[in-house]
Design a protein around this motif. Structure first.
Motif, short mmCIF file in Angstrom:
data_model
loop_
_atom_site.label_atom_id
_atom_site.label_comp_id
_atom_site.label_asym_id
_atom_site.label_seq_id
_atom_site.Cartn_x
_atom_site.Cartn_y
_atom_site.Cartn_z
N PHE A 1 -27.90 -56.68 133.18
CA PHE A 1 -27.64 -57.92 132.65
C PHE A 1 -26.99 -57.61 131.30
N LEU A 2 -27.22 -56.83 130.80
CA LEU A 2 -26.68 -55.81 129.38
C LEU A 2 -25.60 -55.28 129.87
N ILE A 3 -25.11 -54.31 130.52
CA ILE A 3 -24.69 -53.43 131.37
C ILE A 3 -23.39 -54.19 131.58
N GLY A 4 -24.23 -55.77 132.33
CA GLY A 4 -22.55 -55.87 133.24
C GLY A 4 -21.64 -57.13 131.42
N GLN A 5 -22.47 -57.46 131.05
CA GLN A 5 -21.85 -58.50 129.76
C GLN A 5 -20.59 -57.07 129.08
N MET A 6 -21.53 -55.78 129.02
CA MET A 6 -20.60 -55.10 128.00
C MET A 6 -19.44 -54.64 129.27
N LEU A 7 -19.59 -54.78 130.53
CA LEU A 7 -18.40 -53.97 131.59
C LEU A 7 -17.41 -55.50 131.08
N TRP A 8 -17.67 -56.63 131.64
CA TRP A 8 -16.81 -57.65 131.50
C TRP A 8 -16.11 -58.10 129.96
N ALA A 9 -16.58 -56.99 129.01
CA ALA A 9 -15.84 -57.28 128.01
C ALA A 9 -15.20 -56.04 127.73
N ASN A 10 -14.98 -55.04 128.64
CA ASN A 10 -14.14 -54.25 128.93
C ASN A 10 -12.93 -54.50 129.63
N ARG A 11 -13.50 -55.35 130.82
CA ARG A 11 -12.36 -55.56 131.36
C ARG A 11 -11.48 -56.63 131.47
N HIS A 12 -12.06 -57.52 129.83
CA HIS A 12 -11.52 -58.82 129.43
C HIS A 12 -10.46 -57.95 128.79
N ALA A 13 -10.76 -56.93 127.56
CA ALA A 13 -10.14 -56.50 126.38
C ALA A 13 -8.82 -55.37 127.55
N ALA A 14 -9.09 -54.57 129.08
CA ALA A 14 -7.40 -54.02 129.55
C ALA A 14 -7.56 -54.85 129.41
N ARG A 15 -7.20 -56.16 130.41
CA ARG A 15 -6.67 -56.84 131.01
C ARG A 15 -5.60 -57.65 129.25
N LEU A 16 -5.74 -58.05 128.31
CA LEU A 16 -5.54 -58.16 126.87
C LEU A 16 -3.77 -57.44 126.24
N ALA A 17 -4.60 -55.56 126.75
CA ALA A 17 -4.06 -55.19 126.27
C ALA A 17 -2.37 -54.55 127.19
N PRO A 18 -1.79 -53.94 126.52
CA PRO A 18 -0.49 -54.26 126.84
C PRO A 18 -0.53 -53.22 127.51
N GLN A 19 0.40 -53.48 128.49
CA GLN A 19 0.98 -51.90 129.61
C GLN A 19 2.27 -51.07 129.83
N PRO A 20 1.44 -49.78 129.50
CA PRO A 20 2.14 -48.85 129.38
C PRO A 20 4.29 -49.08 129.93
N GLN A 21 4.85 -48.69 129.64
CA GLN A 21 5.92 -48.79 130.27
C GLN A 21 6.75 -47.49 131.03
N PRO A 22 7.12 -47.57 131.31
CA PRO A 22 7.88 -46.32 131.85
C PRO A 22 8.63 -46.71 131.40
N PRO A 23 9.21 -44.64 131.54
CA PRO A 23 9.95 -43.49 129.95
C PRO A 23 11.58 -44.26 130.66
N ALA A 24 12.13 -44.72 129.65
CA ALA A 24 13.71 -44.97 130.19
C ALA A 24 14.33 -43.61 130.80
N GLU A 25 15.11 -43.63 131.48
CA GLU A 25 16.15 -42.79 132.09
C GLU A 25 17.30 -42.22 131.29
N PRO A 26 16.91 -40.88 130.93
CA PRO A 26 18.33 -40.57 130.74
C PRO A 26 19.69 -41.44 130.17
N LEU A 27 20.62 -41.46 130.22
CA LEU A 27 22.06 -42.30 130.04
C LEU A 27 22.21 -40.79 130.65
#
Length: 456
Positions: free
Chosen positions: A430-456
């Motif tokens: 149960f406690l492991i499940g609670q920690m995993l839920w917190a990690n998943r929640h934080a991962a959803r809120l974290a900003p997604q990395p943007q792909p590198p911009a192509e050179p002009l």
């Protein structure tokens, strides 16, 4: 008075004759009419020409010489049974190939074929020919003649059946085979399967190859020989894969691949320029084969490796772990349903302490227990790359569960941890499940990395 009354009286005989005449005329008119006559206008000459083109398309396929609106009308009317020699490299319209697919197969998932109906048709058509090919009986030209028609459209081949040659009737061969030869087995026909070498090397865009050497739906005709992947089959396949330089995914499952065949395949895959996924699950690979795969890990670009349901023990696991500790490309490793034991589990744990690229590892059903859990708890505390671990169906035990819980306290990256049937205890689970839920929640809120911009 009487004359006046006589004048005013109507003449019934005259009116009756007129009514009969009118009725008779009407009846005669209806009989003379042509019942098949229609008021529809005569088809335009353009329409007649298009009908002629459709009816004679096999002999005179002039699609590319028509106006776009006329091409559309012709394509909508073309039958799906036209020879591929005519349509393969001429017709690119997706609606036409959609009709070809849906009329031939009930289930058509275009998303598995790059959203291309034409690609789906040629891949599945070629697969069906390979599945029904009988060595020494089927004409090889059935496959070879199809290559020029499909080579530009085939990206993936999934062949889950290879038929063996037909057995020779012993009564027909009795006059040609001596008794001594029969006792030695010299009269038995070879059971090698179709050689993919000529086909695979002629498909310039082939990226995925999924194979299973066996027979489906054999029913009461079951024999073990129907599922035999011979050494000659392996030699032929190894040579074909080595020449397929754009191959990215290679799957050879449920084919009784043993250590010797594994080593042969690995030799052909060393330093392969494109291979990123290898699946040898549900075979007979032991420690020697695992050692060969360990060499491949660091002499390739592999990102996904699946060795599920083989016969790998701790010696093979140690070889894989040694390679994993030095690897920087592998992101997923599946060793489910093997025999690693705690020696193998601890070796994997030490490798994960050094590895910084692996994201997913599956060690389910490997006879692991508390000693493995102790080392894996250190991995949870130090490794910042792993996002998924599976330890299901092992005897981790309550003490091992507490060790894993302690290691997970500071971990912020793990989001999946499968401990089903691992006997870790309800509180730890149960406690492991609670920690995993917190990690998943934080991962959803974290900003997604943007792909590198192509050179002009």
């Amino acid at each position: 008075m009487q004359q006046a009354a006589g004048r005013s009286r109507p003449i019934p005989s005259l009116r009756r004759s007129q009514s009969r005449l009118t009725a008779d005329s009407f009846c005669i008119h209806r009989i003379i009419e042509d019942p098949e006559w229609s008021l529809a206008a005569v088809p335009q000459l353009t329409e007649l020409c298009l009908q002629h083109i459709v009816h004679n398309f096999t002999q005179n396929p002039i699609l590319d010489r028509l106006l776009p609106e006329h091409q559309r009308k012709v394509l909508d009317r073309l039958p799906t049974g036209l020879p591929l020699v005519v349509t393969a490299n001429l017709v690119s319209d997706e609606d036409y190939w959609k009709r070809c697919c849906t009329e031939r197969w009930q289930v058509c998932d275009i998303s598995s074929y790059g959203d291309s109906w034409k690609r789906m048709f040629f891949e599945r058509h070629l697969e069906n020919i390979l599945k029904s090919f009988v060595p020494n009986t089927t004409d090889p030209n059935q496959v070879l003649e199809l290559i020029p028609l499909c080579k530009d459209y085939v990206r993936k081949l999934e062949v889950d059946q290879f038929l063996p040659p037909l057995k020779v009737d012993p009564e027909e061969e009795a006059d040609d085979i001596s008794d001594s030869g029969s006792d030695l087995g010299l009269g038995e026909a070879p059971i090698h399967h179709y050689d993919l070498g000529a086909l695979v090397t002629a498909l310039p865009y082939l990226e995925e190859l999924h194979l299973t050497y066996g027979v489906k739906d054999c029913g009461m005709n079951f024999e073990w020989n129907l599922f035999k992947f011979t050494y000659q089959d392996c030699c032929n396949l190894a040579g074909a894969v080595k020449k397929c330089h754009k191959l990215k995914v290679f799957k050879l499952t449920r084919s009784n691949v043993d250590d010797d065949k594994t080593k042969l395949l690995v030799r052909s895959l060393l330093d392969h320029p494109s291979l990123v996924e290898l699946n040898l699950s549900h075979n007979l690979i032991g420690d020697t084969g695992a050692q060969a795969v360990g060499k491949l890990i660091n002499r390739s670009k592999l990102e996904t490796l699946d060795l599920c349901n083989n016969k790998i023990h701790h010696v093979g696991a140690q070889a894989l772990a040694q390679a994993l500790a030095q690897n920087c490309t592998l992101t997923s490793l599946n060793l489910r349903l093997n025999y690693l034991g705690d020696e193998g589990g601890e070796a994997m744990g030490r490798a994960l302490l050094a590895n910084t690229t692996l994201k997913s590892i599956h060690l389910g059903s490997n006879m692991l227990s508390e000693p493995s859990a102790v080392l894996l708890s250190q991995v949870l505390a130090q490794n910042a790359t792993l996002t998924s671990i599976n330890l299901s169906c092992n005897h981790i035990g309550p003490d091992g569960g507490k060790q894993l819980l302690e290691g997970l306290v500071g971990n912020k990256t793990l989001t999946e941890f499968d401990l089903r049937l691992a006997e870790v205890g309800q509180e730890s689970e149960f406690l492991i499940g609670q920690m995993l839920w917190a990690n998943r929640h934080a991962a959803r809120l974290a900003p997604q990395p943007q792909p590198p911009a192509e050179p002009l």
